[in-house]
Scaffold this motif. Structure first.
Motif, PDB file in Angstrom:
ATOM      1  N   GLU A  37       0.841  -1.215   0.000  1.00 15.80           N
ATOM      2  CA  GLU A  37       0.000   0.000   0.000  1.00 15.80           C
ATOM      3  C   GLU A  37       0.876   1.265   0.000  1.00 15.80           C
ATOM      4  N   ALA A  38       1.867   1.267   0.898  1.00 13.97           N
ATOM      5  CA  ALA A  38       2.771   2.421   1.003  1.00 13.97           C
ATOM      6  C   ALA A  38       3.521   2.631  -0.312  1.00 13.97           C
ATOM      7  N   ARG A  39       3.913   1.522  -0.940  1.00 12.95           N
ATOM      8  CA  ARG A  39       4.635   1.603  -2.220  1.00 12.95           C
ATOM      9  C   ARG A  39       3.738   2.174  -3.317  1.00 12.95           C
ATOM     10  N   PHE A  89       2.292   6.482  -6.932  1.00 15.40           N
ATOM     11  CA  PHE A  89       1.262   7.397  -7.430  1.00 15.40           C
ATOM     12  C   PHE A  89       1.723   8.853  -7.305  1.00 15.40           C
ATOM     13  N   ASN A  90       2.294   9.182  -6.134  1.00 22.84           N
ATOM     14  CA  ASN A  90       2.781  10.543  -5.903  1.00 22.84           C
ATOM     15  C   ASN A  90       3.916  10.922  -6.860  1.00 22.84           C
ATOM     16  N   ALA A 102       4.493   9.624  -9.839  1.00 22.35           N
ATOM     17  CA  ALA A 102       3.940   9.774 -11.186  1.00 22.35           C
ATOM     18  C   ALA A 102       3.223  11.123 -11.317  1.00 22.35           C
ATOM     19  N   GLY A 103       2.491  11.507 -10.264  1.00 19.21           N
ATOM     20  CA  GLY A 103       1.782  12.799 -10.266  1.00 19.21           C
ATOM     21  C   GLY A 103       2.741  13.972 -10.376  1.00 19.21           C
ATOM     22  N   LEU A 104       3.826  13.904  -9.592  1.00 17.46           N
ATOM     23  CA  LEU A 104       4.817  14.989  -9.616  1.00 17.46           C
ATOM     24  C   LEU A 104       5.503  15.089 -10.977  1.00 17.46           C
ATOM     25  N   GLN A 105       5.829  13.916 -11.560  1.00 21.91           N
ATOM     26  CA  GLN A 105       6.467  13.924 -12.880  1.00 21.91           C
ATOM     27  C   GLN A 105       5.521  14.490 -13.938  1.00 21.91           C
ATOM     28  N   TYR A 106       4.217  14.159 -13.826  1.00 19.74           N
ATOM     29  CA  TYR A 106       3.220  14.673 -14.771  1.00 19.74           C
ATOM     30  C   TYR A 106       3.133  16.202 -14.660  1.00 19.74           C
ATOM     31  N   LEU A 107       3.075  16.698 -13.392  1.00 20.20           N
ATOM     32  CA  LEU A 107       3.018  18.148 -13.177  1.00 20.20           C
ATOM     33  C   LEU A 107       4.259  18.848 -13.739  1.00 20.20           C
TER      34      LEU A 107
END
Length: 882
Positions: A829-831, A836-837, A839-844
């Motif tokens: 879950e932690a992984r 997810f975080n 991937a989100g930061l890279q997308y931003l």
């Protein structure tokens, strides 16, 4: 001065800034490492792993890991972000001198005084290659040419250059070796005569790196390398030995090497046409000296201790040198000039002396302090700690303030007495007092004169007088010689009794002789020291004389009959100075063991130890009112100690001393053996300290409280069942202090407070009887998703060290099964959250970069700097107008 980073009592042995420039890793003599924040000046992280002084520190290129080498021959890799040790690498047989991370691969290079350079694979944590091409200690290393070359410096004037080639993974076993390697740089010539690479283990990991010697660069210095380093860009290489010369070399980049090679080819072709030759290509090859060129030698004003370099974008090299005599100098070197010359830009020579201070004296008003060394006499203001006068002198050994505090007298190594005027800071008079060194000087109690003792076996008596000066109308102070006492041995120390009836003289034959002052007749001889008495003092009432000797003892004698009242073992080395506190029988001693101690001459007790100096303490001085002590040491520092109004309880001091001794003994104890760990080249990073023991004790106490509370709860339930009604359970005061939390939550709180760097060592000390309770609690916490990362780290470590006992305990089988399920699900879950975080930061980041069409991080900082510059310019203009 911008910032002072306050450390502990230990001496700093090593410094390393982080790649982002926000932190500074500091290594100490006792083996500890502290990481300071340069923004706040606070030490956020402390690592304890080494048993001896830290000799080398290096961050990796991201700043996430720190590697340290020490005199205890171990290399430890630390995780800076998690604030914990990763592993200890053992392999060197003597002190480690340099450690370097490689950016390209997860590799580490270390050098040591055992003449070896070792290559470590940090993925498998073992040494896969050892370079044995050095005949003497390897004192320094540097990586150049984008980490394709390694330069090593040892005790000779040769800088050995090694080619590094990363070998690709083997795909086809039949493929020839030459195709797998990436080839070495141009001009590389194999040197197979003497220096060979010895590969220790026939393992596949050996194929990671090929390291071969290509040649040598000769230094001008004949002595050993002290520091060898490059600047951040790797274009400039510099080194120095034990002298005052810094040698600077320029390292050509691949493009520059290619250009130079092409130029050489053209010249060779031209020559070949003229001589009508066929093939010029064979003879064209760049030598190592062409690739690493000598730029200039920077000569400092004294011997260099260490240096640092910055290459500015304009091509100017800034060099900062720290010198052995307590000076910092900075030089500028213009590399684009035809003949680069180093120009000294500035130097920091604040206050202090350039050599060891050998004598100190307080003025009668307790405000001025005199310190004298081999080159100068300095007068300091005790209140502001500022140097207010500096006067050149010969090698000073003893000194005093003339009554009235307007003049000072200094006795020198050449046998002269120098009289200085403080108002003008000038030398008024020089007298040839003795034929040898003037070892001691003492002011007479009536303040009309003084006495000196020298290496010419004489004690001379002097009186102050006023003489007429030819140049001025006013009279000036002078001294005249009135009497002489001839002895059989060199005089080391002289002291008056307060009533001016007796004179004590310590001689080179280990005795102290006491004479009547009026007739100079012999009165007493104090004998008992095994080595010469270096210092002594007589108490204010004239009843006691204390003598300190090179045999490390202090003896207290009665001055009436010359009987020895007590002999005290005072220091671990020679006692250098001794002085009574005014109006008391307390006295201070200074020793070569770097300690200052206070003693009671009536009860023969040690009162307290003042620790602060790192090396031999040469002398000290007490203020006439007894409130201040100033001390001077070989560590180039003067330290001022002040008497506080806080009462000193001897029992408490003894208790603190015992605690300190216990802590020291704990640190020296053998490390506990970890099950399944061989004493090979890898080990645990941390070491057992008093902090780790205390942390383990806190965990044990928390578990004990948890057990008690659970037993109480069971008992309470039984009582309620029997009574048939609910009875309130009294809350434990500790749990109430934490806000009425549950016992299990309290254990977690205690666990969270254990420092990350001390966690493994604390769990190692923890007895197995507490482990089953911990495992059950871990299962409960992880199931609730509390502190998953910390608990998993502790869980895996406990399983590793107690594997046999845990698997052999049937009660714990179900606990382990449950832990397996909860841990795997929570970790995944932690992984997932982390992924997810990310991937989100890279997308931003991609979105923003697409909008601005530039890398947004670099641009933002540039714009910020530009705005700042413009604002400053505007402010300057406004100020100018006003």
């Amino acid at each position: 001065q911008v910032l002072i980073l306050k450390g502990l009592k230990q001496e700093v042995s090593c410094l390393c800034p982080s790649p982002d420039g926000l932190h500074l890793a500091v290594g100490y003599e006792d083996g500890s490492i502290r990481v300071f924040s340069l923004l706040s000046g606070e030490a956020n992280i402390t690592f304890n792993g080494h048993k001896a002084a830290v000799t080398a520190l290096q961050y990796d290129h991201l700043g996430g890991r720190l590697v340290s080498g020490s005199k205890d021959t171990d290399v430890i890799v630390w995780d800076v972000i998690n604030e914990s040790g990763l592993y200890r690498l053992r392999g060197h047989k003597d002190a480690v001198t340099q450690v370097l991370f490689l950016k390209e691969k997860n590799l580490l290079v270390t050098s040591g005084k055992d003449t070896l350079v070792k290559w470590w694979d940090l993925d498998t944590q073992h040494c896969f290659k050892t370079l044995v091409g050095h005949r003497t200690e390897v004192w320094g290393m540097a990586l150049i040419s984008e980490e394709k070359r390694l330069i090593t410096g040892s005790a000779d004037s040769e800088l050995r250059v090694w080619d590094i080639a990363y070998i690709q993974e083997v795909k086809d076993p039949d493929e020839p070796e030459s195709k797998k390697s990436k080839g070495s740089s141009p001009g590389a010539e194999e040197n197979t005569e003497e220096d060979e690479t010895l590969e220790l283990d026939e393992h596949p990991e050996e194929r990671l790196v090929k390291c071969s010697k290509v040649g040598s660069i000769m230094r001008e210095g004949r002595d050993r390398i002290v520091t060898l380093a490059t600047d951040r860009t790797g274009k400039i290489l510099a080194c120095h030995g034990t002298d005052a010369v810094l040698e600077v070399f320029s390292v050509l980049s691949e493009e520059e090497v290619q250009k130079k090679l092409e130029k050489k080819m053209k010249k060779a072709k031209k020559k070949a046409k003229q001589n009508s030759e066929e093939e010029p290509e064979r003879s064209v090859e760049l030598s190592l000296q062409d690739e690493i060129q000598r730029v200039a030698n920077v000569r400092a004003s004294s011997k260099i201790k260490s240096f640092d370099l910055i290459l500015s974008p304009k091509g100017e090299l800034k060099i900062v040198l720290l010198l052995q005599n307590n000076i910092i100098e900075s030089y500028n070197l213009n590399l684009s000039a035809q003949v680069p010359q180093a120009v000294r830009a500035s130097r920091i020579t604040i206050g202090g002396h350039r050599s060891d201070v050998r004598t100190l004296a307080f003025s009668s008003d307790n405000i001025a302090i005199l310190s004298a060394a081999a080159e100068s006499v300095k007068i300091w203001n005790r209140l502001t700690l500022q140097c207010i006068r500096t006067m050149d002198c010969e090698y000073a050994l003893c000194s005093l303030f003339v009554p009235g505090d307007r003049q000072v007298i200094v006795g020198t190594k050449t046998g002269k007495l120098q009289l200085y005027d403080l108002a003008s800071g000038s030398l008024m008079e020089t007298l040839n007092a003795h034929d040898g060194a003037v070892w001691s000087i003492a002011l007479s109690p009536d303040q009309r004169g003084f006495v000196t003792g020298g290496a010419d076996k004489c004690v001379k008596f002097w009186e102050f007088e006023l003489v007429k000066d030819e140049s001025s109308v006013q009279k000036r102070l002078s001294v005249k010689h009135v009497r002489i006492l001839q002895l059989d041995e060199d005089v080391l120390c002289v002291r008056y009794s307060p009533n001016q009836k007796l004179l004590a003289v310590s001689l080179l034959d280990c005795t102290v002789k006491i004479f009547y002052i009026d007739t100079l007749k012999f009165f007493l001889s104090l004998y008992g020291h095994k080595l010469p008495v270096l210092c002594m003092d007589i108490s204010y009432d004239g009843t006691l004389i204390a003598t300190g000797s090179a045999d490390r003892n202090v003896k207290i004698w009665g001055l009436d009959f010359g009987d020895c009242h007590r002999s005290l073992f005072a220091h671990d080395d020679s006692v250098m100075y001794l002085q009574f506190v005014a109006k008391s029988h307390l006295f201070f001693t200074a020793g070569k063991d770097s300690k200052i101690k206070q003693w009671d001459a009536d009860k023969f007790e040690h009162i307290q130890t003042l620790e602060g100096h790192h090396q031999e303490v040469w002398c000290l001085a007490l203020s006439p009112n007894g409130d201040y002590v100033v001390s001077a040491s070989h560590d180039k520092s003067l330290r001022l100690w002040e008497r506080t109004r806080e009462p000193l309880v001897l029992e408490e001091e003894r208790e603190m001393q015992r605690e300190a001794e216990y802590e020291e003994s704990v640190a020296k104890e053998e490390q506990p053996v970890v099950a399944g760990e061989t004493q090979g080249e890898i080990g645990l990073a941390g070491k057992k300290t008093i902090e780790t023991i205390k942390a383990a004790e806190r965990i044990m106490e928390a578990i004990e409280l948890y057990r008690e509370e659970m037993a109480k709860l069971m008992e309470h339930k039984a009582i309620c069942k029997a009574a048939g009604k609910e009875v309130p359970l009294p809350v434990n005061p500790i749990l109430r202090a934490y806000g009425n939390i549950t016992p299990s939550a309290y254990v977690l709180e205690v666990f969270k407070k254990v420092k990350s760097s001390e966690l493994e060592e604390s769990l190692l000390v923890l007895p197995f009887s507490y482990v089953p309770d911990l495992l059950r609690l871990f299962n409960e916490y992880i199931h609730l998703g509390l502190e998953v990362e910390l608990l998993c780290r502790a869980l895996l470590f406990l399983l590793k060290i107690h594997f046999g006992q845990i698997t052999g305990n049937h009660m714990l089988v179900t606990v382990i099964e449950n832990l397996k399920k909860t841990t795997i699900s929570r970790v995944s879950e932690a992984r997932d959250v982390l992924g997810f975080n990310m991937a989100g930061l890279q997308y931003l980041k991609r979105e923003i970069e697409a909008k601005d069409e530039v890398t947004f991080f670099a641009d933002a900082t540039d714009r910020f700097e530009e705005k700042k510059r413009k604002r400053k310019k505007k402010e300057k203009m406004v100020l100018a107008m006003l």
